[in-house]
Design a protein around this motif. Structure first.
Motif, mmCIF file in Angstrom:
data_model
loop_
_atom_site.group_PDB
_atom_site.id
_atom_site.type_symbol
_atom_site.label_atom_id
_atom_site.label_comp_id
_atom_site.label_asym_id
_atom_site.label_seq_id
_atom_site.Cartn_x
_atom_site.Cartn_y
_atom_site.Cartn_z
ATOM 1 N N ILE A 5 0.850 -1.187 0.000
ATOM 2 C CA ILE A 5 0.000 0.000 0.000
ATOM 3 C C ILE A 5 0.890 1.243 0.000
ATOM 4 O O ILE A 5 1.728 1.431 0.882
ATOM 5 N N THR A 6 0.711 2.086 -1.001
ATOM 6 C CA THR A 6 1.404 3.379 -1.023
ATOM 7 C C THR A 6 0.355 4.483 -0.989
ATOM 8 O O THR A 6 -0.808 4.263 -1.339
ATOM 9 N N THR A 7 0.771 5.659 -0.540
ATOM 10 C CA THR A 7 -0.163 6.779 -0.426
ATOM 11 C C THR A 7 0.547 8.059 -0.860
ATOM 12 O O THR A 7 1.770 8.068 -1.013
ATOM 13 N N PRO A 8 -0.200 9.133 -1.053
ATOM 14 C CA PRO A 8 0.438 10.409 -1.400
ATOM 15 C C PRO A 8 1.098 11.096 -0.213
ATOM 16 O O PRO A 8 1.691 12.162 -0.358
ATOM 17 N N PHE A 9 0.992 10.487 0.974
ATOM 18 C CA PHE A 9 1.495 11.134 2.188
ATOM 19 C C PHE A 9 2.911 10.658 2.513
ATOM 20 O O PHE A 9 3.369 9.629 2.008
ATOM 21 N N SER A 262 -8.191 6.066 6.226
ATOM 22 C CA SER A 262 -8.012 6.290 4.791
ATOM 23 C C SER A 262 -8.744 5.253 3.939
ATOM 24 O O SER A 262 -8.668 4.054 4.201
ATOM 25 N N PRO A 263 -9.424 5.712 2.886
ATOM 26 C CA PRO A 263 -10.034 4.757 1.955
ATOM 27 C C PRO A 263 -8.994 3.870 1.277
ATOM 28 O O PRO A 263 -9.324 2.776 0.801
ATOM 29 N N LEU A 264 -7.742 4.302 1.266
ATOM 30 C CA LEU A 264 -6.670 3.504 0.651
ATOM 31 C C LEU A 264 -6.401 2.217 1.430
ATOM 32 O O LEU A 264 -5.756 1.297 0.913
ATOM 33 N N VAL A 265 -6.872 2.159 2.689
ATOM 34 C CA VAL A 265 -6.621 0.996 3.540
ATOM 35 C C VAL A 265 -7.905 0.178 3.757
ATOM 36 O O VAL A 265 -7.938 -0.734 4.566
ATOM 37 N N CYS A 276 3.353 6.777 6.763
ATOM 38 C CA CYS A 276 2.122 6.868 5.972
ATOM 39 C C CYS A 276 2.064 5.942 4.760
ATOM 40 O O CYS A 276 1.337 6.216 3.794
ATOM 41 N N GLU A 277 2.825 4.852 4.794
ATOM 42 C CA GLU A 277 2.639 3.825 3.780
ATOM 43 C C GLU A 277 3.080 2.478 4.343
ATOM 44 O O GLU A 277 3.737 2.406 5.382
ATOM 45 N N GLU A 278 2.695 1.410 3.660
ATOM 46 C CA GLU A 278 3.082 0.088 4.133
ATOM 47 C C GLU A 278 4.593 -0.076 4.028
ATOM 48 O O GLU A 278 5.206 0.280 3.016
ATOM 49 N N ALA A 279 5.183 -0.607 5.076
ATOM 50 C CA ALA A 279 6.633 -0.784 5.112
ATOM 51 C C ALA A 279 7.038 -2.066 4.402
ATOM 52 O O ALA A 279 6.280 -3.034 4.342
ATOM 53 N N GLY A 280 8.263 -2.066 3.887
ATOM 54 C CA GLY A 280 8.846 -3.290 3.352
ATOM 55 C C GLY A 280 9.509 -4.075 4.470
ATOM 56 O O GLY A 280 9.486 -3.680 5.641
ATOM 57 N N LEU A 281 10.113 -5.196 4.120
ATOM 58 C CA LEU A 281 10.838 -5.974 5.122
ATOM 59 C C LEU A 281 12.081 -5.219 5.576
ATOM 60 O O LEU A 281 12.691 -4.476 4.800
ATOM 61 N N HIS A 282 12.442 -5.427 6.817
ATOM 62 C CA HIS A 282 13.602 -4.759 7.401
ATOM 63 C C HIS A 282 14.889 -5.131 6.669
ATOM 64 O O HIS A 282 15.112 -6.301 6.340
ATOM 65 N N ARG A 283 15.719 -4.123 6.430
ATOM 66 C CA ARG A 283 17.056 -4.353 5.882
ATOM 67 C C ARG A 283 18.076 -4.106 6.984
ATOM 68 O O ARG A 283 18.033 -3.048 7.634
ATOM 69 N N PRO A 284 18.968 -5.071 7.232
ATOM 70 C CA PRO A 284 19.962 -4.913 8.298
ATOM 71 C C PRO A 284 20.733 -3.604 8.159
ATOM 72 O O PRO A 284 21.031 -3.152 7.050
#
Length: 313
Positions: A5-9, A262-265, A276-284
């Motif tokens: 999920i990405t957003t304009p924020f 948000s309607p985006l969610v 304000c957006e879905e995070a990816g997996l952690h990078r060391p």
């Protein structure tokens, strides 16, 4: 694999910007810890969009002052206060029992960070008891009201500190290992993410979605146990990578409000958000992203059962 999920924020967006254009008239919301820090700004944004907002707080007098302030700034008179001490299961049960009617938004925002070793009367480590077990009991207690709302959303406020520790099922309450404040905090914040994963799986048929998030680094009363000297020690130990980019409380509340409104969610659950957006997996080597162990469905199911058993014990 579903799309992220990405957003304009962004990290700089405020709660007011995120909720602009969202109409929450007729919706009812609860914000735990709504009298301080980002809880205040989360509640203010929800109220500004027309929701009835209940501040669930340990200090009702502080809650009333905050409610008056939110009413004055938003013009929404439907800002209520109710007592809730997440470390006291009787208090949690009383709050859930007193709730009547549907509940559309529950923001599990309250927390305790990096405290000295303290325990509840049951012997539970206080950070885990407050940050996870208290919110677990509250949310499951309110589940019938969330289900009745149709499309209810639960917001589980986690932290990048979850990267410090998985849930150590063999010794959750530090009965065998030496107590370490940040490991205890990190474990409780991982539990917040795992709760979102399992609750979404269990409650999808009820239309209830649960997401977790990292609000960002905000100087609030949450850090009352974290001295400037401790921050300097963390900075030195990390070679500078632990230096946070401080957000204002208004910016810190933005991701909570996004996930809540948000309607985006819409229909999205079991995800972890930051800035304000879905995070990816952690990078060391970074403080960003979500640890794979925090999204592990087997750990999430186990944590649920452990939590049920602990509360029943």
């Amino acid at each position: 694999m579903t799309a992220r999920i990405t957003t304009p924020f962004t990290a700089q967006s405020t709660a007011a910007e995120v909720v602009e254009g969202v109409d929450l008239t007729g919706r009812r919301a609860v914000v735990t810890g709504g009298a301080s820090g980002i809880g205040v700004e989360t509640a203010r944004a929800l109220a500004s969009a027309g929701a009835e907002v209940t501040l669930a707080v340990r200090d009702p007098a502080a809650g009333e002052r905050t409610a008056d302030d939110i009413i004055a700034t938003t013009g929404n008179k439907q800002v209520l206060v109710a007592p809730l001490d997440l470390a006291d299961q009787a208090s949690v049960a009383a709050f859930a029992a007193a709730w009547e009617g549907p509940l559309h938004i529950l923001v599990n925002n309250a927390g305790i960070m990096a405290s000295p070793e303290m325990r509840t009367p049951q012997g539970w480590e206080l950070q885990f008891a407050t940050n996870h077990l208290g919110h677990f009991a509250l949310t499951t207690g309110l589940h019938p009201h969330l289900a009745a709302a149709g499309g209810a959303r639960v917001v589980s406020v986690s932290s990048a500190a979850h990267l410090r520790s998985p849930v150590v099922f063999d010794d959750i309450h530090f009965r065998e290992r030496a107590y370490e404040p940040w490991l205890a905090y990190g474990q409780s914040k991982t539990a917040n993410v795992l709760f979102a994963v399992e609750a979404t799986r269990r409650w999808a048929g009820d239309g209830v979605t649960v997401n977790s998030l990292m609000p960002g680094a905000i100087r609030t009363n949450l850090q009352r146990y974290v001295t400037d000297e401790e921050l300097e020690r963390l900075r030195a130990a990390s070679g500078g990578s632990a230096v946070p980019n401080w957000k204002t409380p208004e910016q810190g509340a933005a991701t909570s409000v996004l996930v809540a409104t948000s309607p985006l969610v819409d229909g999205v659950g079991g995800r972890y958000f930051e800035d304000c957006e879905e995070a990816g997996l952690h990078r060391p080597g970074t403080r960003r992203g979500v640890a794979s162990y925090a999204l592990d469905p087997e750990a999430a199911t186990l944590l649920w059962q452990v939590s049920v058993d602990t509360l029943a014990g």
